[in-house]
Design a protein around this motif. Sequence first.
Motif, PDB file in Angstrom:
ATOM      1  N   ALA A 195      16.098  14.473  11.599  1.00  0.00           N
ATOM      2  CA  ALA A 195      17.121  14.715  10.575  1.00  0.00           C
ATOM      3  C   ALA A 195      16.536  14.945   9.192  1.00  0.00           C
ATOM      4  CB  ALA A 195      18.095  13.541  10.534  1.00  0.00           C
ATOM      5  N   GLY A 196      15.221  14.926   9.062  1.00  0.00           N
ATOM      6  CA  GLY A 196      14.600  15.194   7.768  1.00  0.00           C
ATOM      7  C   GLY A 196      14.964  14.150   6.728  1.00  0.00           C
ATOM      8  N   GLY A 197      15.312  14.622   5.523  1.00  0.00           N
ATOM      9  CA  GLY A 197      15.631  13.710   4.430  1.00  0.00           C
ATOM     10  C   GLY A 197      16.862  12.865   4.686  1.00  0.00           C
ATOM     11  N   VAL A 198      17.800  13.373   5.502  1.00  0.00           N
ATOM     12  CA  VAL A 198      19.000  12.597   5.823  1.00  0.00           C
ATOM     13  C   VAL A 198      18.620  11.331   6.591  1.00  0.00           C
ATOM     14  CG1 VAL A 198      21.198  12.611   7.078  1.00  0.00           C
ATOM     15  CG2 VAL A 198      20.483  14.625   5.787  1.00  0.00           C
ATOM     16  N   ILE A 213      24.778  27.219   1.525  1.00  0.00           N
ATOM     17  CA  ILE A 213      24.897  26.968   2.963  1.00  0.00           C
ATOM     18  C   ILE A 213      26.111  27.695   3.525  1.00  0.00           C
ATOM     19  CG2 ILE A 213      25.267  25.198   4.719  1.00  0.00           C
ATOM     20  CD1 ILE A 213      22.507  25.068   3.551  1.00  0.00           C
ATOM     21  N   ILE A 214      27.242  27.583   2.835  1.00  0.00           N
ATOM     22  CA  ILE A 214      28.474  28.213   3.310  1.00  0.00           C
ATOM     23  C   ILE A 214      28.329  29.732   3.342  1.00  0.00           C
ATOM     24  CG2 ILE A 214      30.946  28.482   2.896  1.00  0.00           C
ATOM     25  CD1 ILE A 214      30.054  25.646   3.725  1.00  0.00           C
ATOM     26  N   SER A 215      27.674  30.299   2.324  1.00  0.00           N
ATOM     27  CA  SER A 215      27.556  31.758   2.231  1.00  0.00           C
ATOM     28  C   SER A 215      26.666  32.342   3.314  1.00  0.00           C
ATOM     29  CB  SER A 215      27.010  32.155   0.854  1.00  0.00           C
ATOM     30  OG  SER A 215      25.660  31.737   0.703  1.00  0.00           O
ATOM     31  N   THR A 216      25.760  31.535   3.865  1.00  0.00           N
ATOM     32  CA  THR A 216      24.856  32.037   4.903  1.00  0.00           C
ATOM     33  C   THR A 216      25.428  31.867   6.308  1.00  0.00           C
ATOM     34  OG1 THR A 216      23.691  29.894   4.977  1.00  0.00           O
ATOM     35  CG2 THR A 216      22.814  31.590   3.493  1.00  0.00           C
ATOM     36  N   GLN A 217      26.633  31.311   6.428  1.00  0.00           N
ATOM     37  CA  GLN A 217      27.210  31.089   7.750  1.00  0.00           C
ATOM     38  C   GLN A 217      27.621  32.390   8.432  1.00  0.00           C
ATOM     39  OE1 GLN A 217      30.446  28.311   7.133  1.00  0.00           O
ATOM     40  NE2 GLN A 217      29.153  26.571   7.670  1.00  0.00           N
ATOM     41  N   GLY A 218      28.028  33.372   7.662  1.00  0.00           N
ATOM     42  CA  GLY A 218      28.530  34.597   8.261  1.00  0.00           C
ATOM     43  C   GLY A 218      30.026  34.489   8.543  1.00  0.00           C
ATOM     44  N   LYS A 219      30.700  35.629   8.620  1.00  0.00           N
ATOM     45  CA  LYS A 219      32.156  35.652   8.753  1.00  0.00           C
ATOM     46  C   LYS A 219      32.625  34.987  10.034  1.00  0.00           C
ATOM     47  CE  LYS A 219      36.124  38.793   8.678  1.00  0.00           C
ATOM     48  NZ  LYS A 219      36.564  40.213   8.554  1.00  0.00           N
ATOM     49  N   ILE A 220      31.976  35.300  11.167  1.00  0.00           N
ATOM     50  CA  ILE A 220      32.407  34.742  12.454  1.00  0.00           C
ATOM     51  C   ILE A 220      32.241  33.226  12.460  1.00  0.00           C
ATOM     52  CG2 ILE A 220      31.907  34.664  14.927  1.00  0.00           C
ATOM     53  CD1 ILE A 220      31.187  37.615  14.779  1.00  0.00           C
ATOM     54  N   LYS A 221      31.106  32.757  11.933  1.00  0.00           N
ATOM     55  CA  LYS A 221      30.863  31.319  11.910  1.00  0.00           C
ATOM     56  C   LYS A 221      31.865  30.610  11.010  1.00  0.00           C
ATOM     57  CE  LYS A 221      26.995  28.085  11.798  1.00  0.00           C
ATOM     58  NZ  LYS A 221      25.536  27.940  11.550  1.00  0.00           N
ATOM     59  N   ARG A 233      11.600  20.514   5.184  1.00  0.00           N
ATOM     60  CA  ARG A 233      11.780  21.503   6.251  1.00  0.00           C
ATOM     61  C   ARG A 233      11.306  22.882   5.805  1.00  0.00           C
ATOM     62  NH1 ARG A 233      17.647  22.250   7.967  1.00  0.00           N
ATOM     63  NH2 ARG A 233      18.023  21.781   5.771  1.00  0.00           N
ATOM     64  N   LEU A 234      10.791  23.653   6.746  1.00  0.00           N
ATOM     65  CA  LEU A 234      10.500  25.060   6.471  1.00  0.00           C
ATOM     66  C   LEU A 234      11.769  25.842   6.796  1.00  0.00           C
ATOM     67  CD1 LEU A 234       6.877  25.409   7.893  1.00  0.00           C
ATOM     68  CD2 LEU A 234       7.666  24.486   5.705  1.00  0.00           C
ATOM     69  N   HIS A 235      12.640  25.924   5.809  1.00  0.00           N
ATOM     70  CA  HIS A 235      13.979  26.491   5.963  1.00  0.00           C
ATOM     71  C   HIS A 235      14.201  27.501   4.839  1.00  0.00           C
ATOM     72  CE1 HIS A 235      18.382  26.740   5.823  1.00  0.00           C
ATOM     73  NE2 HIS A 235      18.417  26.207   7.019  1.00  0.00           N
ATOM     74  N   ASP A 252       8.822  23.364  11.354  1.00  0.00           N
ATOM     75  CA  ASP A 252       9.386  24.707  11.386  1.00  0.00           C
ATOM     76  C   ASP A 252      10.868  24.681  11.739  1.00  0.00           C
ATOM     77  OD1 ASP A 252       9.452  27.422  11.235  1.00  0.00           O
ATOM     78  OD2 ASP A 252       8.452  27.788  13.148  1.00  0.00           O
ATOM     79  N   HIS A 253      11.635  25.555  11.094  1.00  0.00           N
ATOM     80  CA  HIS A 253      13.058  25.705  11.384  1.00  0.00           C
ATOM     81  C   HIS A 253      13.320  27.157  11.749  1.00  0.00           C
ATOM     82  CE1 HIS A 253      17.426  24.962  10.980  1.00  0.00           C
ATOM     83  NE2 HIS A 253      17.462  26.193  10.498  1.00  0.00           N
ATOM     84  N   GLU A 254      13.690  27.380  13.013  1.00  0.00           N
ATOM     85  CA  GLU A 254      14.058  28.714  13.496  1.00  0.00           C
ATOM     86  C   GLU A 254      13.002  29.764  13.151  1.00  0.00           C
ATOM     87  OE1 GLU A 254      17.988  29.578  12.127  1.00  0.00           O
ATOM     88  OE2 GLU A 254      18.914  27.979  13.315  1.00  0.00           O
ATOM     89  N   ASN A 255      11.746  29.410  13.422  1.00  0.00           N
ATOM     90  CA  ASN A 255      10.620  30.348  13.286  1.00  0.00           C
ATOM     91  C   ASN A 255      10.377  30.782  11.843  1.00  0.00           C
ATOM     92  OD1 ASN A 255       8.538  31.552  14.763  1.00  0.00           O
ATOM     93  ND2 ASN A 255       9.544  33.548  14.722  1.00  0.00           N
ATOM     94  N   CYS A 256      10.775  29.947  10.898  1.00  0.00           N
ATOM     95  CA  CYS A 256      10.565  30.271   9.486  1.00  0.00           C
ATOM     96  C   CYS A 256       9.076  30.319   9.139  1.00  0.00           C
ATOM     97  CB  CYS A 256      11.279  29.239   8.611  1.00  0.00           C
ATOM     98  SG  CYS A 256      11.242  29.595   6.842  1.00  0.00           S
TER      99      CYS A 256
END
Length: 381
Positions: free
Chosen positions: A14-17, A119-127, A195-197, A231-235
């Motif tokens: 969970a990283g910093g959380v 965070i919200i802006s990177t979700q995409g319309k469908i998400k 995180r590498l995010h 690594d986060h999602e191959n970042c």
Amino acid sequence: MNILICTYSITRTAGGVFDAVKDLFTNKTFHKHNLKIISFSDKHIDEDISSWKNIPIQLFKAGPLLYSRQMKRYMIATNADILHMEALWRYPHILMGIWSKYHTAPIICSPHGMLDPYIISTQGKIKRIISHLFFQKGLESVNCYHALCQKELEDIRAYGLKQPIAIIPNGINLPKTTKKYVKPDSNYHLLYLGRLHPKKGIDILLQAIATLKKENPNIFNNWIIDIVGWDHENCQTKLEHIVHSNNLKEIVTFHGGLFGEDKIKMYANADAYILPSHGEGLPMTILEAWSWKLPVVMTPQCNIPEGFEANAAIRIEDNVSSIKQGLQTLFNMSDEERISMGNRGYKLVSENFTWDASAQKMIMLYKWLTNQGEKPDFVYE
């Protein structure tokens, strides 16, 4: 008071959380209350479960998006005076709505920066559509939100949530070690740890380093950039491409995720810390860096304006040009100036960001929500 805490992970996953939730609820302020934590098993359980001391923990096997029918049944059957949900946007988020259907006990939710506009802006319309369909009931079921800072309160309001919001910052445990670490070389070390995010801005940090190196090849003669994180999602592949394509291999080192003694050693050997983030709640790593008396380079999106006010941090914006200027400022400072800035950071966290104070405020909030106390002055309606 019987407190049920639901967190997505009780390990370093969970990283910093992980550190924020663990350090809050293991604080001595909670010792006279009955805590129970529900979470999920993962590969680091054996390494990290002991750090929760004697708090009872019920673990479940997680499916996609942390789906767990067993956790749902457990929450329906469990009574508590309050439910505290840590983080959002996974299956446990949905369980807040189910809890409110079967229980009258109030719900407090700590988003930990997950309602940040970036965070919200990177979700995409469908998400976003899926989020509204499946998660809205959970959001509406919350009795009170817990924001880490004023900016997070504003983000919660901007998302359209009208419930009361309590501002309680994260705290920090000041280093207790007296062990002396021998630096691996005679260079200065600028540390990134997390995180590498994409939201962390490491890519634009590397681009700024590449630009600065082209303009002034000698400026990195005695500086090393240490990047520590999983690594986060191959970042990391994308970041390594920037390093290789700009011939930064002698300047930038990737260390992977480090924990425990290895993490402590990185802070102890560092000369400064940087977080060029696009959006945060209240980042634990900056508080940790100050606890190690490190000068900090950070964006306003890190949401600790007190650091700028105390002259404990160099302000940068989340773009290449500004980061380049911030690096130049740091590198041109004398040793005495960097040490003084780090000392101001230490004073800031030791006086204003302690877990004792945060834990006491959380208990005050719980008592108000359960009609056992007055409304605290850090709650905004």
